[in-house]
Design an enzyme around this catalytic site. Structure first.
Site, PDB file in Angstrom:
ATOM      1  N   ASP A  18      31.633  26.994  75.711  1.00 36.01           N
ATOM      2  CA  ASP A  18      32.385  28.175  76.271  1.00 36.01           C
ATOM      3  C   ASP A  18      33.724  28.402  75.573  1.00 36.01           C
ATOM      4  OD1 ASP A  18      30.571  28.710  78.220  1.00 36.01           O
ATOM      5  OD2 ASP A  18      31.517  27.362  79.593  1.00 36.01           O
ATOM      6  N   LYS A  33      32.065  31.040  71.366  1.00 35.98           N
ATOM      7  CA  LYS A  33      31.024  31.300  70.329  1.00 35.98           C
ATOM      8  C   LYS A  33      30.344  32.546  70.132  1.00 35.98           C
ATOM      9  CE  LYS A  33      28.657  27.938  72.136  1.00 35.98           C
ATOM     10  NZ  LYS A  33      29.509  27.538  73.357  1.00 35.98           N
ATOM     11  N   ALA A  89      22.953  28.953  78.145  1.00 33.28           N
ATOM     12  CA  ALA A  89      24.269  29.537  77.462  1.00 33.28           C
ATOM     13  C   ALA A  89      24.581  30.771  77.951  1.00 33.28           C
ATOM     14  CB  ALA A  89      23.652  29.737  75.818  1.00 33.28           C
ATOM     15  N   GLY A  90      25.601  30.997  78.075  1.00 28.45           N
ATOM     16  CA  GLY A  90      26.277  32.176  78.477  1.00 28.45           C
ATOM     17  C   GLY A  90      27.398  32.786  77.557  1.00 28.45           C
ATOM     18  N   HIS A  91      27.133  33.553  76.478  1.00 27.96           N
ATOM     19  CA  HIS A  91      27.902  33.914  75.347  1.00 27.96           C
ATOM     20  C   HIS A  91      28.565  35.324  75.830  1.00 27.96           C
ATOM     21  CE1 HIS A  91      25.941  30.970  72.682  1.00 27.96           C
ATOM     22  NE2 HIS A  91      26.393  30.430  73.782  1.00 27.96           N
ATOM     23  N   GLN A  95      25.915  25.619  73.834  1.00 26.50           N
ATOM     24  CA  GLN A  95      26.447  24.429  74.163  1.00 26.50           C
ATOM     25  C   GLN A  95      27.546  23.977  72.959  1.00 26.50           C
ATOM     26  OE1 GLN A  95      22.623  24.444  74.485  1.00 26.50           O
ATOM     27  NE2 GLN A  95      23.599  25.927  76.480  1.00 26.50           N
TER      28      GLN A  95
HETATM   29  P1  GDP Z   1      30.672  30.922  74.474  1.00 22.83           P
HETATM   30  O1  GDP Z   1      29.800  30.475  75.487  1.00 22.83           O
HETATM   31  O2  GDP Z   1      31.175  29.987  73.840  1.00 22.83           O
HETATM   32  O3  GDP Z   1      30.111  31.926  73.708  1.00 22.83           O
HETATM   33  O4  GDP Z   1      31.911  31.149  75.258  1.00 22.83           O
HETATM   34  P2  GDP Z   1      31.824  32.301  76.799  1.00 22.83           P
HETATM   35  O5  GDP Z   1      31.646  33.489  76.595  1.00 22.83           O
HETATM   36  O6  GDP Z   1      31.219  31.242  77.802  1.00 22.83           O
HETATM   37  O7  GDP Z   1      33.331  31.967  77.355  1.00 22.83           O
HETATM   38  C1  GDP Z   1      34.484  32.355  76.341  1.00 22.83           C
HETATM   39  C2  GDP Z   1      35.299  33.527  77.069  1.00 22.83           C
HETATM   40  O8  GDP Z   1      36.513  33.732  76.392  1.00 22.83           O
HETATM   41  C3  GDP Z   1      34.538  34.920  77.238  1.00 22.83           C
HETATM   42  O9  GDP Z   1      34.993  35.623  78.275  1.00 22.83           O
HETATM   43  C4  GDP Z   1      35.286  35.582  75.846  1.00 22.83           C
HETATM   44  O10 GDP Z   1      35.016  36.935  76.114  1.00 22.83           O
HETATM   45  C5  GDP Z   1      36.619  35.232  75.840  1.00 22.83           C
HETATM   46  N1  GDP Z   1      37.153  35.174  74.587  1.00 22.83           N
HETATM   47  C6  GDP Z   1      36.650  34.756  73.362  1.00 22.83           C
HETATM   48  N2  GDP Z   1      37.862  34.580  72.544  1.00 22.83           N
HETATM   49  C7  GDP Z   1      38.901  35.135  73.265  1.00 22.83           C
HETATM   50  C8  GDP Z   1      40.420  35.157  72.846  1.00 22.83           C
HETATM   51  O11 GDP Z   1      40.598  34.762  71.392  1.00 22.83           O
HETATM   52  N3  GDP Z   1      41.174  35.212  73.836  1.00 22.83           N
HETATM   53  C9  GDP Z   1      40.780  35.733  75.322  1.00 22.83           C
HETATM   54  N4  GDP Z   1      41.804  35.997  76.161  1.00 22.83           N
HETATM   55  N5  GDP Z   1      39.442  35.746  75.543  1.00 22.83           N
HETATM   56  C10 GDP Z   1      38.540  35.236  74.590  1.00 22.83           C
HETATM   57  P1  IMO Z   2      27.449  27.867  76.245  1.00 23.31           P
HETATM   58  O1  IMO Z   2      26.453  28.058  75.205  1.00 23.31           O
HETATM   59  C1  IMO Z   2      29.046  24.863  79.076  1.00 23.31           C
HETATM   60  C2  IMO Z   2      26.440  22.112  80.725  1.00 23.31           C
HETATM   61  C3  IMO Z   2      26.178  22.286  81.957  1.00 23.31           C
HETATM   62  C4  IMO Z   2      25.893  20.634  82.451  1.00 23.31           C
HETATM   63  C5  IMO Z   2      25.133  20.092  81.364  1.00 23.31           C
HETATM   64  C6  IMO Z   2      23.715  20.142  81.431  1.00 23.31           C
HETATM   65  O2  IMO Z   2      27.843  29.191  77.014  1.00 23.31           O
HETATM   66  O3  IMO Z   2      28.804  27.183  75.631  1.00 23.31           O
HETATM   67  P2  IMO Z   2      21.792  21.907  81.265  1.00 23.31           P
HETATM   68  O4  IMO Z   2      21.585  23.210  82.139  1.00 23.31           O
HETATM   69  O5  IMO Z   2      22.188  22.199  79.901  1.00 23.31           O
HETATM   70  O6  IMO Z   2      20.878  20.974  81.606  1.00 23.31           O
HETATM   71  O7  IMO Z   2      23.270  21.272  81.792  1.00 23.31           O
HETATM   72  O8  IMO Z   2      25.650  20.968  80.263  1.00 23.31           O
HETATM   73  N1  IMO Z   2      26.291  23.347  79.919  1.00 23.31           N
HETATM   74  C7  IMO Z   2      27.333  24.037  79.507  1.00 23.31           C
HETATM   75  N2  IMO Z   2      28.503  23.944  79.628  1.00 23.31           N
HETATM   76  N3  IMO Z   2      28.718  26.058  78.443  1.00 23.31           N
HETATM   77  C8  IMO Z   2      27.215  26.076  78.102  1.00 23.31           C
HETATM   78  O9  IMO Z   2      26.880  26.704  77.194  1.00 23.31           O
HETATM   79  C9  IMO Z   2      26.472  24.944  78.562  1.00 23.31           C
HETATM   80  N4  IMO Z   2      25.255  24.916  78.831  1.00 23.31           N
HETATM   81  C10 IMO Z   2      24.948  24.004  79.615  1.00 23.31           C
HETATM   82  O10 IMO Z   2      27.116  22.631  82.856  1.00 23.31           O
HETATM   83  O11 IMO Z   2      27.222  19.889  82.712  1.00 23.31           O
HETATM   84 MG    MG Z   3      29.420  30.143  77.399  1.00 18.31          MG
END
Ligand code: GDP
Ligand code: IMO
Ligand code: MG
Length: 428
Positions: free
Chosen positions: A13, A16, A39-41, A223
């Protein structure tokens, strides 16, 4: 330079999705190489949010090839829902390519993920319950079902019947759960197979042709390093290799064909699920970070654990992935802090450690050594040039680069595309 890996340097998170989407403006192809719908991007364009689980974060650009590589574990239902929701929002989905070697997440994987976590009780991992671990277990056990099997009606029916014999024994005898019905699963998955068939191809051949032709390719890690099954805080990890080396096995593109590696680093630190987190702040600072950063999981909605930046793990991630540049995200979330801390070393019994301990018992005893920085107390979300950042923000970033030995390539100051400061030249 034409192949760039984007890898998470902390516990996931980091942002990415945002960085991949930003760089994808210049790319021909974006590739997922490991993980699955755990993953949740999030990608934000003009304040509109797109949440991606299996689709590469290049999907928002018309004409970009979006590859789901052989190393990914694919839940067909989730993938189709994602494709449908993108189409409904007017997104071009014609560039999607799905590896015929990727493994399929089956209903028993999701069920066993959930039942297994319940059985582990206090020792649970805190998985996303998407069937990721159980699917990779079956891959290693050589009883997995691949996309090439899914689209072969006869082979698929045969494999489901075969595998389900054992899985039902496990469900009934170990978990005291009702058995699953093979015919129902076959019928359901045949529907998915027909819809996915047009996307299926040999992505290894495709990607290697593209590499040879000098196309610009982004590899999107899911991740992160500290969740890597070998290098993370085992067993509180995921079941794949998010480090840059994962590209070799998960996309079929050899290590010597990778030109650059970006490590995505959140300006502070978060973790979802169980496991060690040396800089965690179980206090008002942690609460302030969670609230300022809206730190709640994209996939599960769980509150994320929060803490100060740990430069020790970012340095470790850099060693493991051969990281050329950091993309530092969410610096704006620190705008309102009077004081910001960064962990620059680990100590045990007063001695500085030169490594990240393998043993979780030892890691739990580590004392983070903090350096304190004065906050900048300014809204930085509209800044577009590095020089215009407040002096205190630059001091923080420069110390980060010094401790980790990795240059700053990008600084992100908000979720939108344009809220991006680029320092690295000629990324592709
Ligand atoms: P990922 O899993 O690595 O793609 O990250 P996530 O999407 O799960 O979580 C990152 C969160 O931060 C998302 O809601 C993005 O929209 C947000 N985000 C990314 N870069 C920035 C930043 O520079 N500033 C702020 N405020 N939010 C950001
Ligand atoms: P992104 O791509 C944050 C964590 C879970 C748990 C461990 C194992 O959005 O960064 P799993 O379901 O993979 O067997 O869970 O890994 N986890 C993440 N934490 N961001 C993620 O993906 C994750 N994908 C898995 O919370 O601790
Ligand atoms: Mg994420």
């Amino acid at each position: 330079m034409s192949t760039v890996v984007i890898s998470g340097a902390q516990w996931g998170d980091e942002g990415k999705g945002k960085i991949v989407d930003y760089l994808a403006a210049q790319a021909d192809t974006v590739v997922r190489f490991q993980g699955g719908s755990n993953a949740g991007h999030t990608v934000t364009v003009n304040d509109e949010e797109y949440k991606l689980r299996l689709l590469p974060s290049g999907i928002l650009y018309k004409g970009t090839t979006c590859v789901i590589g052989n190393g990914v574990v694919v839940d067909p239902q989730t993938l189709l829902e994602e494709i449908d929701s993108m189409k409904a929002r007017g997104v071009d989905t014609s560039g999607i390519k799905l590896s015929n070697r990727a493994h399929v997440v089956m209903p028993w994987h999701k069920l066993i993920d959930e039942l297994g976590e319940a059985l582990r009780g206090e020792n649970k991992i805190g998985t996303t319950k998407r069937g990721i671990g159980p699917c990779y277990i079956d891959k290693a056990d050589r009883i997995g079902i691949r996309i090439c099997d899914l689209i072969d009606r006869e082979e698929f029916a045969l494999k489901v019947a075969q595998v389900l014999q054992t899985k039902n024994l496990i469900l009934e005898k170990v978990y005291n759960h009702a058995p699953l019905n093979a015919d129902e699963i076959i019928r359901e998955y045949e529907g998915y197979a027909e819809r996915l068939r047009p996307f299926v191809c040999d992505t290894i051949a495709l990607l290697n042709e593209q590499v040879d032709a000098g196309k610009k390719i982004l590899f999107e890690g899911a991740q992160a390093t500290m969740l890597d099954i070998d290098y993370g805080t085992y067993p509180y990890v995921t079941s794949s290799h998010p480090i840059s080396g994962g590209v070799g096995v998960g996309a079929g593109v050899a290590p010597k064909k990778i030109d650059k590696v970006f490590g995505v680093v959140k300006a502070y630190c978060t973790r979802v699920g169980e496991g060690p987190f040396p800089t965690e702040q179980l206090n008002e600072i942690g609460d302030k970070l969670r609230i300022a950063g809206h730190e709640f999981g994209t996939v599960t909605g769980r509150p994320r654990r929060t803490g100060w930046l740990d430069a020790c793990i970012v340095k470790y991630a850099g060693q493991l992935s051969g990281t050329d540049y950091m993309a530092v995200t969410r610096l704006d979330i620190l705008d309102d802090f009077d004081e910001i801390k960064m962990c620059t070393a680990y100590k045990i019994n007063g001695e500085v450690l030169n490594e990240i301990p393998a043993s979780l018992k030892v890691l739990a005893k580590v004392e983070p050594v903090y350096e304190t920085f004065a906050g900048w107390k300014t809204d930085i979300s509209k800044i577009r040039n590095y020089e215009d950042l407040p002096a205190n923000a630059k001091k923080y970033l420069e110390r980060m680069a010094e401790v980790t030995g990795i240059k700053i390539g990008i600084v992100s100051v908000g979720p939108n595309r344009e809220q991006t400061i680029v320092l690295a030249k000629n990324i592709f």
